[in-house]
Write a protein that holds these residues in place. Sequence first.
Motif, PDB file in Angstrom:
ATOM      1  N   SER A   1       1.097  -1.146  -0.195  1.00  0.00           N
ATOM      2  CA  SER A   1       0.028  -0.493   0.297  1.00  0.00           C
ATOM      3  C   SER A   1       0.324   0.731  -0.279  1.00  0.00           C
ATOM      4  N   GLY A   2       0.124   2.137  -0.291  1.00  0.00           N
ATOM      5  CA  GLY A   2       0.733   4.053   0.478  1.00  0.00           C
ATOM      6  C   GLY A   2       1.172   4.262  -1.532  1.00  0.00           C
ATOM      7  N   GLY A   3       1.144   3.988  -2.716  1.00  0.00           N
ATOM      8  CA  GLY A   3       1.385   3.760  -4.179  1.00  0.00           C
ATOM      9  C   GLY A   3       0.262   5.320  -4.462  1.00  0.00           C
ATOM     10  N   GLY A   4       0.515   6.409  -4.872  1.00  0.00           N
ATOM     11  CA  GLY A   4       0.143   7.238  -5.511  1.00  0.00           C
ATOM     12  C   GLY A   4       0.611   8.221  -6.277  1.00  0.00           C
ATOM     13  N   LEU A   5       0.279   9.331  -7.093  1.00  0.00           N
ATOM     14  CA  LEU A   5       0.433  10.196  -8.235  1.00  0.00           C
ATOM     15  C   LEU A   5       1.573  10.755  -7.554  1.00  0.00           C
ATOM     16  N   VAL A   6       2.114  11.704  -7.328  1.00  0.00           N
ATOM     17  CA  VAL A   6       3.305  12.092  -6.750  1.00  0.00           C
ATOM     18  C   VAL A   6       4.101  13.060  -7.734  1.00  0.00           C
ATOM     19  N   GLN A   7       4.064  13.882  -7.822  1.00  0.00           N
ATOM     20  CA  GLN A   7       5.028  15.325  -8.438  1.00  0.00           C
ATOM     21  C   GLN A   7       7.133  14.958  -8.660  1.00  0.00           C
ATOM     22  N   PRO A   8       7.609  15.432  -9.574  1.00  0.00           N
ATOM     23  CA  PRO A   8       9.270  14.848  -9.542  1.00  0.00           C
ATOM     24  C   PRO A   8       9.332  16.427  -8.574  1.00  0.00           C
ATOM     25  N   GLY A   9      10.385  14.950  -7.694  1.00  0.00           N
ATOM     26  CA  GLY A   9      11.083  15.661  -6.128  1.00  0.00           C
ATOM     27  C   GLY A   9      10.276  15.389  -5.390  1.00  0.00           C
ATOM     28  N   GLY A  10       9.110  14.846  -4.774  1.00  0.00           N
ATOM     29  CA  GLY A  10       8.298  14.711  -4.078  1.00  0.00           C
ATOM     30  C   GLY A  10       8.553  12.913  -3.249  1.00  0.00           C
ATOM     31  N   SER A  11       8.024  12.559  -2.251  1.00  0.00           N
ATOM     32  CA  SER A  11       8.384  11.584  -1.568  1.00  0.00           C
ATOM     33  C   SER A  11       6.911  10.843  -1.320  1.00  0.00           C
ATOM     34  N   LEU A  12       7.239   9.070  -1.039  1.00  0.00           N
ATOM     35  CA  LEU A  12       6.340   8.161  -0.711  1.00  0.00           C
ATOM     36  C   LEU A  12       6.402   7.934  -0.099  1.00  0.00           C
ATOM     37  N   ILE A  13       5.842   6.614   0.768  1.00  0.00           N
ATOM     38  CA  ILE A  13       6.358   5.954   1.816  1.00  0.00           C
ATOM     39  C   ILE A  13       5.419   4.470   1.247  1.00  0.00           C
ATOM     40  N   LEU A  14       6.213   3.306   0.671  1.00  0.00           N
ATOM     41  CA  LEU A  14       5.378   2.346   0.575  1.00  0.00           C
ATOM     42  C   LEU A  14       5.828   0.758   2.332  1.00  0.00           C
ATOM     43  N   SER A  15       4.286   0.856   2.146  1.00  0.00           N
ATOM     44  CA  SER A  15       3.784  -0.468   2.945  1.00  0.00           C
ATOM     45  C   SER A  15       3.813  -1.707   2.648  1.00  0.00           C
TER      46      SER A  15
END
Length: 128
Positions: free
Chosen positions: A7-21
């Motif tokens: 889980s934790g995926g999505g749309l993010v802008q370049p330079g951004g961050s995400l945390i996947l679990s």
Amino acid sequence: QVQLVESGGGLVQPGGSLILSCAASGFTLDYYDIGWFRQAPGKEREGVSCISKAYGTTYYADFVKGRFTISRDNAKNTVYLQMNSLKPEDTAVYFCARRRAYESGSYGVWGVGQYDYWGQGTQVTVSS
């Protein structure tokens, strides 16, 4: 039964961050290395990161070193992938996988054949 759920995926802008679990069930996380892989359209699945069962040794593909961090919380049976400074080329479906119990160390860590259970994947899209 053994299950891995990302889980934790999505749309993010370049330079951004995400945390996947990666939530594991049906087995004791402490006893296994867990890897993250990704697959972009038209490309082969490639290894991103792996964390070992003992000592939490971490491995990273060159293209994510310094940007991604893998960690595990055995009490929560969950492995995380912190992704920073995301680039459009990071766009892919991200999978977590359980490494076979007898496999260890860096040799062959990116070989998909070393992993016996896989999650269904979570889409990460990096775009402006």
